[in-house]
Design an enzyme around this catalytic site. Structure first.
Site, PDB file in Angstrom:
ATOM      1  N   GLY A  50       0.833  -1.197   0.000  1.00 41.95           N
ATOM      2  CA  GLY A  50       0.000   0.000   0.000  1.00 41.95           C
ATOM      3  C   GLY A  50       0.864   1.241   0.000  1.00 41.95           C
ATOM      4  O   GLY A  50       1.893   1.295   0.682  1.00 41.95           O
ATOM      5  N   ALA A  53      -0.170   7.808   2.287  1.00 40.88           N
ATOM      6  CA  ALA A  53       0.801   8.742   2.850  1.00 40.88           C
ATOM      7  C   ALA A  53       1.674   8.092   3.921  1.00 40.88           C
ATOM      8  O   ALA A  53       2.910   8.151   3.861  1.00 40.88           O
ATOM      9  CB  ALA A  53       0.070   9.961   3.405  1.00 40.88           C
ATOM     10  N   GLY A  55       2.070   4.807   4.762  1.00 39.63           N
ATOM     11  CA  GLY A  55       2.811   3.665   4.273  1.00 39.63           C
ATOM     12  C   GLY A  55       4.027   4.068   3.461  1.00 39.63           C
ATOM     13  O   GLY A  55       5.109   3.481   3.587  1.00 39.63           O
ATOM     14  N   LYS A 198      -5.610   1.643  10.313  1.00 38.20           N
ATOM     15  CA  LYS A 198      -6.485   2.083  11.396  1.00 38.20           C
ATOM     16  C   LYS A 198      -7.929   1.995  10.933  1.00 38.20           C
ATOM     17  O   LYS A 198      -8.370   2.740  10.066  1.00 38.20           O
ATOM     18  CB  LYS A 198      -6.132   3.506  11.820  1.00 38.20           C
ATOM     19  CG  LYS A 198      -4.719   3.619  12.386  1.00 38.20           C
ATOM     20  CD  LYS A 198      -4.329   5.038  12.706  1.00 38.20           C
ATOM     21  CE  LYS A 198      -2.918   5.080  13.299  1.00 38.20           C
ATOM     22  NZ  LYS A 198      -2.464   6.451  13.593  1.00 38.20           N
ATOM     23  N   LYS A 287     -10.748   6.816  16.459  1.00 39.90           N
ATOM     24  CA  LYS A 287     -10.391   8.239  16.484  1.00 39.90           C
ATOM     25  C   LYS A 287     -10.627   8.905  15.127  1.00 39.90           C
ATOM     26  O   LYS A 287     -10.808  10.120  15.050  1.00 39.90           O
ATOM     27  CB  LYS A 287      -8.954   8.428  16.951  1.00 39.90           C
ATOM     28  CG  LYS A 287      -7.895   7.650  16.169  1.00 39.90           C
ATOM     29  CD  LYS A 287      -7.227   8.494  15.118  1.00 39.90           C
ATOM     30  CE  LYS A 287      -6.172   7.701  14.365  1.00 39.90           C
ATOM     31  NZ  LYS A 287      -5.528   8.466  13.304  1.00 39.90           N
ATOM     32  N   GLN A 377     -11.887   6.530   5.357  1.00 42.89           N
ATOM     33  CA  GLN A 377     -12.355   5.175   5.612  1.00 42.89           C
ATOM     34  C   GLN A 377     -13.666   5.118   6.365  1.00 42.89           C
ATOM     35  O   GLN A 377     -14.433   4.184   6.220  1.00 42.89           O
ATOM     36  CB  GLN A 377     -11.307   4.400   6.419  1.00 42.89           C
ATOM     37  CG  GLN A 377     -10.021   4.185   5.670  1.00 42.89           C
ATOM     38  CD  GLN A 377      -9.086   3.324   6.472  1.00 42.89           C
ATOM     39  OE1 GLN A 377      -9.423   2.224   6.852  1.00 42.89           O
ATOM     40  NE2 GLN A 377      -7.906   3.832   6.731  1.00 42.89           N
TER      41      GLN A 377
END
Length: 417
Positions: A50, A53, A55, A198, A287, A377
């Site tokens: 992946g 940013a 990664g 995340k 978060k 996401q």
């Protein structure tokens, strides 16, 4: 917990050599290689799956730190081929290149500058994988990275990797690692996997429960859970690459988390270790939802410090409540765990999205992938997850889930303007 001190020693040839815990970088690399059972002629192979940013930055940091030891260390990054760069992005990228003399000279030396001129003029199309080779991540073109070895064939990328870094969105993690598992059927050694992802999935059977990215990887590949770790913290990718001071925690089994914390630690990027994988990973996903709400609050209250602080207080109270449902002895909401939430509420694509949504400048119909920002996401997974998670909480505890979560998940907050 890792707490080493960095010192610099001047070598006889006049160069500066970084030392950590009395070890220079090569010694630190050799120590970790020995732990993995690597022979002298067998380099440590790392692949980042992946090219978002974080990664991309994570891979670039490792390349800059250990890439000079070519016989002992190799890192590559996988991303899908075929993603075209828009004309608008190509024009902006050309401006970035010409504003940085070091980048301009580097591209000229690599005979790579002309393609950016042609793209600026509209005479050719650039692709995300080819600009990543030159150090440009599509999600953060304003922050040029070091050149990276990019692979678009997944089997080639992972088949012999010692360490696999999961830089995928949580929405893609299971699918990609199920494909990876096909290429590992005949492996003798078991890889170590570090997940940066995340987000969460949810399931209702046999009882309502959540599934984190490390669990998805474990289920998809059969790699023992002790070999799957999570790295998270208050990490704004561009700022970390620009050497702004930051810290993070790597969570998981002691066998790997302590040596990895030492291996990954840099003077500006302090990596601690922690055993509470569940709490850190779940909070790392939730978060992102809080961040959208923070962006809305900021926009709707004209950046009221009081309103934002009240919102933050409710978020932290809810986080403490949730962590005590998930773990018998959850990690205290402090240090990098709390800071990760704080920095995401302050700055990041989800907070930006919340602001734009509240101002009516974007809407849900635009999809979950925003140009120049990457994937939001929460739109595709977290809202649905929290709906089920709310049911789970109410089923086991006689309390009301936070009001704002109920509003958010019912669609009243995310409804199209």
């Amino acid at each position: 917990m890792v707490g080493s001190i960095e010192v610099k020693s001047l070598l006889t040839n006049g160069s500066v050599q970084l030392q950590q815990n009395g070890l220079n970088l090569e010694e630190k690399l050799d120590e970790f290689r020995r732990l993995l059972g690597k022979s002298d002629k067998d380099p440590l192979k790392i692949v980042s799956i992946g090219a978002g940013a974080w990664g991309s930055v994570f891979a670039a940091l490792l390349q800059e730190t250990y890439g000079g030891f070519r016989d002992k260390f190799q890192i590559r990054i996988w991303r899908r081929a075929g993603r075209a760069v828009s004309r608008e992005t190509a024009e902006h990228l050309f401006e970035v290149i010409n504003s940085r003399e070091d980048i301009l000279r580097r591209l000229i030396r690599r005979c790579a500058y002309l393609k950016y001129v042609e793209a600026r003029l509209g005479d050719r199309t650039l692709y995300a994988d080819e600009i990543l080779k030159d150090g440009f991540c599509l999600n953060m073109v304003d922050t040029p990275l070091c050149p990276l070895k990019v692979v678009t064939n997944l089997q080639e990328a992972v088949w012999d990797a010692d360490i696999v870094v999961n830089g995928l969105p949580s929405t893609e993690t299971r699918q990609v690692f199920e494909e990876i598992s096909k290429y590992w059927k005949e492996r003798i050694t078991v890889p170590v996997i570090i997940s940066l992802s995340k987000g969460i999935e949810t399931a209702l059977a046999p009882v309502p429960h959540i599934i984190t990215p490390t669990k998805m990887i474990h289920q998809a590949t059969g790699v023992p859970i002790e070999n799957v770790l999570y790295l998270g913290g208050p990490n704004i990718a561009a700022e970390i690459y620009n050497k702004e001071y930051a810290n993070a925690r790597i969570c998981g089994a002691e066998k790997w988390r302590k040596p990895l914390a030492k291996f990954l630690r840099q003077p500006h990027f302090i990596v601690w270790d922690n055993s509470d994988l569940v709490t850190h990973e779940v909070m790392g996903g939730l978060k992102n939802v809080y961040a959208i709400g923070a962006g809305m609050v900021a926009a709707l209250t004209n950046e009221s410090a009081t309103s934002k602080s009240v919102y933050f207080a409710h978020c932290t109270s809810e986080m403490i409540f949730i962590t005590h449902l998930l773990a018998e002895e959850p990690e205290k909401l402090a240090g990098p765990l709390l800071a990760d939430t704080y920095v995401t509420l302050l700055k990041g694509r989800n907070a930006w999205y919340g602001q734009m949504l509240a101002k009516g400048e974007i809407n849900r119909d635009m999809g979950d992938s925003i140009s120049g920002k990457g994937m939001i996401q929460v739109l595709s997974v977290l809202v649905r997850s929290l709906k089920i998670f709310g049911v789970f909480i109410k089923a086991y505890v006689n309390v009301e889930f936070c009001f704002w979560i109920g509003c958010f998940c019912s669609g009243s907050v995310l409804s199209t303007p």
